[in-house]
Design an enzyme around this catalytic site. Sequence first.
Site, PDB file in Angstrom:
ATOM      1  N   HIS A   1     -26.786  26.155  38.974  1.00 15.63           N
ATOM      2  CA  HIS A   1     -26.602  25.113  39.877  1.00 15.63           C
ATOM      3  C   HIS A   1     -27.041  23.811  39.560  1.00 15.63           C
ATOM      4  CE1 HIS A   1     -26.301  28.060  43.606  1.00 15.63           C
ATOM      5  NE2 HIS A   1     -25.092  27.531  43.393  1.00 15.63           N
TER       6      HIS A   1
ATOM      7  N   CYS B   1      -3.485  27.007  38.127  1.00 16.48           N
ATOM      8  CA  CYS B   1      -4.754  26.885  38.837  1.00 16.48           C
ATOM      9  C   CYS B   1      -6.199  27.081  38.074  1.00 16.48           C
ATOM     10  CB  CYS B   1      -4.875  27.234  40.366  1.00 16.48           C
ATOM     11  SG  CYS B   1      -4.705  29.271  40.340  1.00 16.48           S
TER      12      CYS B   1
END
Length: 584
Positions: free
Chosen positions: A196, A511
Amino acid sequence: MSFTLEGHAVAPGIAIGRVHLAESNELEIGEHRIGEDDVENEIHRYRNAVRAAREQLLEIANRIDSSVAAPAVEIIESHVLMLGDSKIRQSTEDHIRRELCNAEWALQSQLEQILSEFRSIEDDYIRTRGEDVTQVVRLVQSKLGDEAASAPFENIPDRLADTLVVAMDLTPGELAILHQRGVAGIVTEHGGPHSHTAILSSSLGIPAVLGVHGARSMLKENDMLILDGGLGIILADPDQATLDHYQEVRKEAEHFRRSLISLRNRPAVSLDGVEISLQANAERSEELKQSLAVGADGIGLYRTEFLYLQGSPPDEEDQLAEYLSALELLNGASLTIRTLDLGADKSTDAIDFSQLRRAANPALGLRAIRLCLRDTALFMTQLRAILRASATEKVRCLIPMITSVQEIRMVRSLLEEAKAELDQRNQPYDKHMPLGGMIEVPAAALAIDDLGQELDFISVGTNDLLQYALAADRGDEQVAHLYDLQHPGVVRLLRYVLREAETLDLPATVCGEAAGDPRNTRLWLALGLCNFSMHPGRLLEVKRVIRETDVGAAREVLKAWLKDPTLSRASSLLELLDQSQPSP
Ligand code: PEP
Ligand code: MG
């Protein structure tokens, strides 16, 4: 004396300034026995610590400017939710009662058990949740300790404009505080490319190098430091010539960033007039907003796994609410919702995977649509929610890991069942909601003629397609050198899929991560791709390359290369494509 240290390049940008060594937030956790009479007191102490941790997180979240650092707020909110998780709370309290030990130790034991489960998960995104649990547990443990140790950044300066903070590790809350104080860059000893700290520093635009082992012992307070977040290096005590050079690079990078922003409202059209649609991959509300901010033509990949990562599977109403709030944020732009892509290698407590873990080769196992077609009740709930969201006429439904025509037919038949249920309930939906398939399995790519007849669109998932085509695990660093978009077999496979899709008049998007890497853009254009979907942070860079490309010239290069990929030993395919272009 000058020296260089290396780490993970996670957030690009040049930072120049003085070192500030953040105090270590590592805690020493020891085990103590308690008497049976002390159990209730210990549990009381534990509950108070959880409460204090929660208050601190909420207070930090309140202080953060969410228009700038919304991802930090979202992660902190997810930590608050985790604190409320009754399963962890109950098992910690049971551990105190059973083992007669202190709360810190009981929590530590729970943490180790949870982490050992997370370690067996191959998916990087889900594995990151293990890091969240650690941070939440550490916070509660710090609250069980003495007051001073639990105040984040008690001694850090208020203004950090020319300061690079060097820390062992940083929680999202700490990173948000550093951002508020204008930190120039960050270096940490722990933290990988998918942590994170990596995601947040990149989204907050803070240049960062993570995983620099020994940084805190090798650097001293106030050392002069240059950080190159794009290369993942830090240069300590640089000489004047190096300093001048990096100041120049920083100026150019700033200029480049501004010029990218000016591209937002310009069309994605090549030099020879080929029009391209640029969509974004997004799930969190911040990414949805970022997609609009960079001018994306819609969301080409909305992953839904995040809905299944906590507690029990989301019900129809919960899912519908998520999809509708995404659509509201998108303000009329389209949303391609991908059905659940969990299974053997991507696990969650919300679904019982106990039998599936035994698979010898989970990446080849019961995942994505294979799992959904086995657990049709779970799948039908999601199909009904997607259909109901489609009443807005802005929704497309995308199925991951399609392998065969039979699977598509089964999905269509379940969709019909779901529609019949909605008809009975008088709930509206789009009768013509487009159904697409992700092309991620090499055999599906080669059978595109058959599969394509049954689908309304396709989306090529290069993250998986490459790993299966090259037999190189997408998450295994040891075989990362084999995971190569320029492999002639891969290029031919992609050319085949995109050409056949064009012949079938079947809209095709790419994608996977490879679509958002501007180094690949000319290869995609040469392959005939007209629809890209990528992380919104990459969209403007890709648009810049499109606007500087002559697609006709790129096609010629690709044609020659395909005849003999070994012809040019000096340059790679991507280099040959760049060399074929007029200079800007
Ligand atoms: C892919 O495989 O390219 C893809 C986009 O799906 P995911 O990364 O979610 O597996
Ligand atoms: Mg995939």
